[in-house]
Design an enzyme around this catalytic site. Structure first.
Site, PDB file in Angstrom:
ATOM      1  N   GLY A   7     -65.751  10.347 -11.323  1.00 16.65           N
ATOM      2  CA  GLY A   7     -64.833   9.200 -11.283  1.00 16.65           C
ATOM      3  C   GLY A   7     -65.063   8.262 -10.109  1.00 16.65           C
ATOM      4  N   GLU A   8     -65.916   8.658  -9.154  1.00 18.66           N
ATOM      5  CA  GLU A   8     -66.206   7.748  -8.038  1.00 18.66           C
ATOM      6  C   GLU A   8     -67.013   6.554  -8.568  1.00 18.66           C
ATOM      7  OE1 GLU A   8     -68.119  10.019  -4.986  1.00 18.66           O
ATOM      8  OE2 GLU A   8     -66.318  11.194  -4.561  1.00 18.66           O
TER       9      GLU A   8
ATOM     10  N   LYS B 260     -30.602 -13.401 -12.597  1.00 22.13           N
ATOM     11  CA  LYS B 260     -31.265 -12.132 -12.960  1.00 22.13           C
ATOM     12  C   LYS B 260     -30.917 -11.030 -11.963  1.00 22.13           C
ATOM     13  CE  LYS B 260     -35.848 -10.780 -12.046  1.00 22.13           C
ATOM     14  NZ  LYS B 260     -37.307 -10.969 -12.121  1.00 22.13           N
TER      15      LYS B 260
ATOM     16  N   ASP C 187     -35.306 -16.635 -12.393  1.00 25.45           N
ATOM     17  CA  ASP C 187     -34.530 -15.999 -11.330  1.00 25.45           C
ATOM     18  C   ASP C 187     -34.477 -16.943 -10.133  1.00 25.45           C
ATOM     19  OD1 ASP C 187     -37.027 -15.691 -10.049  1.00 25.45           O
ATOM     20  OD2 ASP C 187     -37.288 -13.669 -10.829  1.00 25.45           O
TER      21      ASP C 187
END
Ligand code: R5P
Length: 315
Positions: free
Chosen positions: A39-40, A195, A172
């Protein structure tokens, strides 16, 4: 045409990097990026970049940690390959919403990310619509902060909605300034949605301040659409208050978790986002329109490379 300019793409958004390369008329550099079995990330540059002015294109959207780590490794690669200057081009800057301690014993991850990019060896940062402009100050490096609003406005202008029929809706309180900028370019009046956030994925909206909105076309602008809670809540409030049509615009379309489902069910005529991130959601959302930031980034890169002013691109 461009002495010493090298454009490199990570794996986060090769299409955007290619479009920027076409704008500039330069090829993308030869780089091999792969995953080791554990996974590196492995990176190898297959060309000399000694003394070059390097621009690394890598938005740090989902998978955020992988894209961020890959960016850091790319910066380190270029630094060790003796690039003269390295600009991290982050069309979308991930972790931007963790920009302050809003509770006890929590991190300020935006600052940590800025530190990581700096320590890896970047000399400058070029980015678009940071969630909070003050994140620029987390870097002790020059940051060029561009805005997608003119590109979104350009698109909305083509719809020819008369200003007297238009209401710009801020989803918002934090988006009021952005909404006012759109108002300046598109005309219309302003309405603000009240919001309240109950969790990372849930928001509650009910009241609308300003308007009037009855029978008008509402344009709701946000910096990003993540789970879609904020924007869909604002769209619903606008409709409940009588808006006849609702459009949505955002710089960054992240569309994670329940976003696609929420947006498909919402009464939205069109959702307009930029290609600051790849947009696979386009396959599931027929009303999703993507406008490009490639020319904006390309022009900023051209100007940075030539030490020309970038400021008019900030507006
Ligand atoms: C909030 O302050 C931001 O401007 C966005 O409104 C928010 O982060 C969008 O997230 P979501 O789509 O998950 O509501």
């Amino acid at each position: 045409m461009y002495d010493h300019l090298t454009l490199i793409s990570g794996r986060a958004h090769p299409q955007l990097a290619q479009d920027v390369a076409e704008y500039l008329g330069v090829p993308l550099a030869a780089v091999e990026i792969a995953d080791f079995p554990d996974g590196e990330t492995s990176v190898r540059l297959n060309q000399n970049i000694r003394g070059r002015d390097v621009f690394l294109v890598q938005p740090t959207g989902p998978p955020v940690n992988d894209n961020l780590m890959e960016l850091l490794i790319l910066v380190d690669t270029c630094m060790r390959a003796s690039a003269e200057r390295i600009t991290a081009v982050l069309p979308y800057f991930g972790y931007a919403r963790q920009d302050r301690k809003d509770a006890g014993r929590t991190p300020i991850t935006s600052k940590l990310v800025a530190n990581l990019i700096t320590v890896a060896g970047a000399d400058r940062v070029l980015t678009i619509d940071l969630h909070a402009a003050q994140i620029q100050g987390f870097f002790d490096l020059p940051v060029d902060h561009l805005f997608a609003a003119p590109i979104l406005d350009e698109y909305f202008k083509t719809l020819n909605i008369p200003p007297e029929e238009l209401v710009i809706v801020s989803p918002d309180e934090g988006s009021i300034k952005r909404s006012l900028q759109h108002l300046e370019h598109l005309g219309g009046s302003l309405a603000i949605v009240d919001k309240r956030r109950s969790s990372a994925t849930e928001t509650r909206q009910a009241n609308l301040i300003g308007g009037p909105i009855e029978g008008k076309t509402a344009l709701v602008f946000d910096d990003m659409i993540s789970t879609g809670g904020s924007i869909v809540g604002a769209v619903n409030v606008a409709r409940q208050h009588g808006a006849s049509r609702v459009f949505v615009g955002a710089a960054h379309g992240i569309f994670c978790g329940p976003a696609v489902g929420r947006l498909s069910e919402a009464p939205i005529e069109e959702i307009v986002v930029t290609d600051s991130l790849p947009q696979p959601a386009q396959k599931q959302l027929p009303n999703l329109k993507v406008v490009s930031v490639a020319a904006l980034l390309g022009e900023a890169i051209r100007r940075i490379h030539r030490n020309e002013s970038v400021s008019h691109l900030f507006d």
